[in-house]
Design a protein around this motif. Structure first.
Motif, PDB file in Angstrom:
ATOM      1  N   ALA A 232       2.762   9.378  13.043  1.00 44.66           N
ATOM      2  CA  ALA A 232       2.996  10.817  13.402  1.00 44.66           C
ATOM      3  C   ALA A 232       1.671  11.604  13.493  1.00 44.66           C
ATOM      4  CB  ALA A 232       3.852  11.298  12.243  1.00 44.66           C
ATOM      5  N   THR A 233       0.986  12.144  12.571  1.00 46.48           N
ATOM      6  CA  THR A 233      -0.029  12.668  12.577  1.00 46.48           C
ATOM      7  C   THR A 233      -1.406  11.789  12.761  1.00 46.48           C
ATOM      8  OG1 THR A 233      -0.623  13.051  10.044  1.00 46.48           O
ATOM      9  CG2 THR A 233       0.650  14.771  11.462  1.00 46.48           C
ATOM     10  N   GLY A 234      -1.119  10.663  12.126  1.00 45.72           N
ATOM     11  CA  GLY A 234      -2.095   9.646  12.106  1.00 45.72           C
ATOM     12  C   GLY A 234      -3.035   9.484  10.825  1.00 45.72           C
ATOM     13  N   GLY A 235      -2.691  10.480   9.966  1.00 49.61           N
ATOM     14  CA  GLY A 235      -3.484  10.506   8.616  1.00 49.61           C
ATOM     15  C   GLY A 235      -3.354   9.160   7.774  1.00 49.61           C
ATOM     16  N   THR A 236      -1.929   8.784   7.615  1.00 48.56           N
ATOM     17  CA  THR A 236      -1.863   7.731   6.933  1.00 48.56           C
ATOM     18  C   THR A 236      -2.389   6.429   7.619  1.00 48.56           C
ATOM     19  OG1 THR A 236       0.257   8.726   6.273  1.00 48.56           O
ATOM     20  CG2 THR A 236       0.172   6.257   5.604  1.00 48.56           C
ATOM     21  N   ILE A 237      -2.137   6.230   8.862  1.00 55.49           N
ATOM     22  CA  ILE A 237      -2.562   4.883   9.587  1.00 55.49           C
ATOM     23  C   ILE A 237      -4.286   4.889   9.502  1.00 55.49           C
ATOM     24  CG2 ILE A 237      -2.319   5.686  11.758  1.00 55.49           C
ATOM     25  CD1 ILE A 237      -1.499   1.999  10.343  1.00 55.49           C
ATOM     26  N   MET A 238      -4.742   6.165   9.770  1.00 57.25           N
ATOM     27  CA  MET A 238      -6.021   5.910   9.753  1.00 57.25           C
ATOM     28  C   MET A 238      -6.610   5.643   8.398  1.00 57.25           C
ATOM     29  SD  MET A 238      -6.853   6.408  12.911  1.00 57.25           S
ATOM     30  CE  MET A 238      -8.479   6.200  12.876  1.00 57.25           C
ATOM     31  N   SER A 239      -6.208   6.038   7.200  1.00 54.59           N
ATOM     32  CA  SER A 239      -6.716   5.862   6.067  1.00 54.59           C
ATOM     33  C   SER A 239      -6.616   4.457   5.729  1.00 54.59           C
ATOM     34  CB  SER A 239      -6.045   6.476   5.019  1.00 54.59           C
ATOM     35  OG  SER A 239      -6.314   8.128   4.991  1.00 54.59           O
ATOM     36  N   THR A 240      -5.251   3.727   6.120  1.00 49.93           N
ATOM     37  CA  THR A 240      -5.220   2.518   5.997  1.00 49.93           C
ATOM     38  C   THR A 240      -5.991   1.598   6.638  1.00 49.93           C
ATOM     39  OG1 THR A 240      -2.763   2.838   5.595  1.00 49.93           O
ATOM     40  CG2 THR A 240      -3.243   0.859   6.347  1.00 49.93           C
ATOM     41  N   LEU A 241      -6.258   1.845   7.798  1.00 51.50           N
ATOM     42  CA  LEU A 241      -7.221   0.815   8.672  1.00 51.50           C
ATOM     43  C   LEU A 241      -8.691   1.072   8.092  1.00 51.50           C
ATOM     44  CD1 LEU A 241      -5.837   2.049  12.153  1.00 51.50           C
ATOM     45  CD2 LEU A 241      -5.802  -0.169  11.321  1.00 51.50           C
TER      46      LEU A 241
ATOM     47  N   LEU B 214       1.091  -1.225  -0.151  1.00 50.11           N
ATOM     48  CA  LEU B 214      -0.032  -0.106   0.063  1.00 50.11           C
ATOM     49  C   LEU B 214       0.746   1.259   0.034  1.00 50.11           C
ATOM     50  CD1 LEU B 214      -3.018   0.326   0.155  1.00 50.11           C
ATOM     51  CD2 LEU B 214      -2.981   0.215   2.569  1.00 50.11           C
ATOM     52  N   GLY B 215       0.978   1.841  -0.960  1.00 48.40           N
ATOM     53  CA  GLY B 215       1.680   3.329  -1.295  1.00 48.40           C
ATOM     54  C   GLY B 215       0.790   4.465  -0.673  1.00 48.40           C
ATOM     55  N   TRP B 216       1.540   5.065   0.329  1.00 44.93           N
ATOM     56  CA  TRP B 216       0.790   6.661   0.581  1.00 44.93           C
ATOM     57  C   TRP B 216       1.743   7.707   0.688  1.00 44.93           C
ATOM     58  CZ3 TRP B 216      -4.235   7.082   1.550  1.00 44.93           C
ATOM     59  CH2 TRP B 216      -5.031   6.038   2.062  1.00 44.93           C
ATOM     60  N   VAL B 217       1.439   8.868   0.283  1.00 49.55           N
ATOM     61  CA  VAL B 217       2.498   9.914   0.487  1.00 49.55           C
ATOM     62  C   VAL B 217       1.698  10.945   1.244  1.00 49.55           C
ATOM     63  CG1 VAL B 217       2.113  10.737  -1.941  1.00 49.55           C
ATOM     64  CG2 VAL B 217       4.118  11.342  -0.729  1.00 49.55           C
ATOM     65  N   ARG B 218       2.503  11.809   1.949  1.00 52.62           N
ATOM     66  CA  ARG B 218       1.927  12.887   2.521  1.00 52.62           C
ATOM     67  C   ARG B 218       2.212  14.023   1.829  1.00 52.62           C
ATOM     68  NH1 ARG B 218       3.591  13.756   8.903  1.00 52.62           N
ATOM     69  NH2 ARG B 218       5.537  14.145   7.970  1.00 52.62           N
ATOM     70  N   ASP B 219       1.143  15.088   1.530  1.00 53.54           N
ATOM     71  CA  ASP B 219       1.152  16.316   1.296  1.00 53.54           C
ATOM     72  C   ASP B 219       2.221  17.081   2.187  1.00 53.54           C
ATOM     73  OD1 ASP B 219      -0.109  18.708  -0.836  1.00 53.54           O
ATOM     74  OD2 ASP B 219       0.736  19.239   0.848  1.00 53.54           O
ATOM     75  N   GLU B 220       3.532  17.836   1.671  1.00 50.58           N
ATOM     76  CA  GLU B 220       4.146  18.560   2.764  1.00 50.58           C
ATOM     77  C   GLU B 220       3.548  19.630   3.525  1.00 50.58           C
ATOM     78  OE1 GLU B 220       8.095  19.047   0.975  1.00 50.58           O
ATOM     79  OE2 GLU B 220       8.377  16.930   0.888  1.00 50.58           O
ATOM     80  N   GLU B 221       2.621  20.334   2.548  1.00 56.72           N
ATOM     81  CA  GLU B 221       1.861  21.382   3.012  1.00 56.72           C
ATOM     82  C   GLU B 221       0.678  20.999   3.986  1.00 56.72           C
ATOM     83  OE1 GLU B 221       2.942  24.514   2.758  1.00 56.72           O
ATOM     84  OE2 GLU B 221       4.582  23.442   1.712  1.00 56.72           O
TER      85      GLU B 221
ATOM     86  N   LEU C  46      -0.074  17.940   4.823  1.00 53.63           N
ATOM     87  CA  LEU C  46       0.008  16.705   5.742  1.00 53.63           C
ATOM     88  C   LEU C  46      -0.976  15.713   5.427  1.00 53.63           C
ATOM     89  CD1 LEU C  46       1.322  18.090   8.967  1.00 53.63           C
ATOM     90  CD2 LEU C  46       2.819  17.255   7.028  1.00 53.63           C
ATOM     91  N   GLU C  47      -1.893  15.823   4.462  1.00 49.86           N
ATOM     92  CA  GLU C  47      -2.748  14.792   4.266  1.00 49.86           C
ATOM     93  C   GLU C  47      -2.143  13.584   3.409  1.00 49.86           C
ATOM     94  OE1 GLU C  47      -6.655  15.697   2.799  1.00 49.86           O
ATOM     95  OE2 GLU C  47      -6.983  17.067   4.555  1.00 49.86           O
ATOM     96  N   ALA C  48      -2.535  12.253   3.519  1.00 50.48           N
ATOM     97  CA  ALA C  48      -2.087  11.381   3.028  1.00 50.48           C
ATOM     98  C   ALA C  48      -3.035  11.288   1.772  1.00 50.48           C
ATOM     99  CB  ALA C  48      -2.017  10.126   3.803  1.00 50.48           C
ATOM    100  N   SER C  49      -2.356  10.726   0.543  1.00 51.22           N
ATOM    101  CA  SER C  49      -2.818   9.928  -0.626  1.00 51.22           C
ATOM    102  C   SER C  49      -2.374   8.847  -0.914  1.00 51.22           C
ATOM    103  CB  SER C  49      -3.072  11.287  -1.812  1.00 51.22           C
ATOM    104  OG  SER C  49      -1.795  11.627  -1.976  1.00 51.22           O
ATOM    105  N   CYS C  50      -3.482   8.089  -1.419  1.00 51.91           N
ATOM    106  CA  CYS C  50      -2.796   6.783  -2.047  1.00 51.91           C
ATOM    107  C   CYS C  50      -2.266   6.719  -3.318  1.00 51.91           C
ATOM    108  CB  CYS C  50      -4.099   5.779  -1.728  1.00 51.91           C
ATOM    109  SG  CYS C  50      -3.554   3.967  -2.060  1.00 51.91           S
ATOM    110  N   TYR C  51      -1.231   6.188  -3.666  1.00 55.69           N
ATOM    111  CA  TYR C  51      -0.931   5.980  -5.129  1.00 55.69           C
ATOM    112  C   TYR C  51      -0.585   4.535  -5.384  1.00 55.69           C
ATOM    113  CZ  TYR C  51       4.005   5.436  -2.787  1.00 55.69           C
ATOM    114  OH  TYR C  51       4.866   5.060  -2.195  1.00 55.69           O
ATOM    115  N   LEU C  52      -0.685   3.454  -4.564  1.00 54.96           N
ATOM    116  CA  LEU C  52      -0.627   2.309  -4.835  1.00 54.96           C
ATOM    117  C   LEU C  52      -1.536   1.439  -3.976  1.00 54.96           C
ATOM    118  CD1 LEU C  52       0.835  -0.041  -6.846  1.00 54.96           C
ATOM    119  CD2 LEU C  52       2.323  -0.393  -4.443  1.00 54.96           C
ATOM    120  N   ASN C  53      -2.365   0.534  -4.550  1.00 54.87           N
ATOM    121  CA  ASN C  53      -3.209  -0.361  -3.430  1.00 54.87           C
ATOM    122  C   ASN C  53      -3.304  -1.749  -4.235  1.00 54.87           C
ATOM    123  OD1 ASN C  53      -5.202  -1.685  -2.341  1.00 54.87           O
ATOM    124  ND2 ASN C  53      -6.901  -0.161  -2.807  1.00 54.87           N
TER     125      ASN C  53
END
Ligand SMILES: O=P(O)(O)OC[C@H]1O[C@H](OP(=O)(O)OP(=O)(O)O)[C@H](O)[C@@H]1O
Ligand SMILES: O=c1cc[nH]c(=O)[nH]1
Length: 216
Positions: free
Chosen positions: A140-149, A104-111, A113-120
């Motif tokens: 960290a902020t938890g954005g990536t893990i919450m979207s993953t869950l 599962l590929g996520w990247v955070r927007d540096e401004e 900090l929202e995560a977006s998925c580029y590979l599923n």
């Protein structure tokens, strides 16, 4: 009521490799070794009382007895969160060689900090009882893990069967997980208290993905 459990194993090897990973002078290849070692030892801890075993009748050279083998009929899934999760996944795979790997590929927007998925590469549906181990080095902020869950649960994964291994986790992510998925167990090399305004865990270890792949 179920409660989030964050387990930080008091193990000298985990402390050692965490310090290697934190040190800004650690070169890329050694950083990857540190991540892999941490992944290995945290997986060792995480699979305790999680992987089912089955009783088997065997005979030692001296007598018959009942032993226990891993129950290979229970599906095991490892979900590495790219990119940095790939570095700890190598350590997980050593201990769970029969697990299916769902990238599962996520990247955070540096401004923002929202995560977006580029590979599923998740399956449409997880089989009942699937043990899911998420390999996510930084909470960290938890954005990536919450979207993953959310994606895992949508596909039938049972939160009670999900475990997370991470190198460093921080309170904002832990609070979010606790609110929505209080039964989940997390195995971390450390809890760092601060996430700064730019979303970095402090003291942390910097950008885990960049440091694992030499892209800073
Ligand atoms: O809890 P959060 O605030 O969402 O941050 C955690 C995420 O940030 C990092 O990924 P990053 O976006 O840097 O991607 P990378 O692993 O490819 O470098 C890290 O590996 C986590 O996946
Ligand atoms: O400190 C941090 C926070 C998020 N992601 C990282 O790689 N490092």
């Amino acid at each position: 009521m179920a409660q989030l459990r964050v387990y930080v194993p008091p193990h000298p090897l985990i402390r050692h490799w965490l310090t290697v990973a934190r040190d800004k002078n650690t070169p890329v290849a050694l950083f990857r070794t540190a991540m892999k070692e941490i992944g290995h030892w945290l997986t060792y801890e995480a699979i305790r009382e999680w992987l089912p075993v089955q009783e088997v009748a065997i005979e030692t050279p001296l007598q018959a007895m009942t032993g226990q083998f891993m129950d290979v009929s229970t599906p095991i899934a490892i979900v590495p969160i790219l990119r940095a999760g790939l570095a700890i996944m190598d350590g997980c795979q050593e201990l769970l060689p029969t697990a299916s790997i769902y990238h599962l590929g996520w990247v955070r927007d540096e401004e923002t900090l929202e995560a977006s998925c580029y590979l599923n590469r998740l399956p449409d549906r997880f089989a009942p009882q699937t043990r899911v181990l998420i390999a996510e080095p930084m909470l960290a902020t938890g954005g990536t893990i919450m979207s993953t869950l959310e994606m895992l649960v949508e596909r039938g994964a049972d939160p009670a069967m999900i475990r997370i291994i991470c190198v460093v986790c921080a309170p904002p992510a832990l609070q979010k997980i606790n609110q929505q998925y209080p039964g989940i167990n997390i195995f971390a090399a450390n809890i760092d208290e601060v996430v700064d305004q730019k979303g970095w865990i402090v003291p942390g270890l910097g950008d885990a993905g960049d440091r694992a792949f030499g892209t800073s």
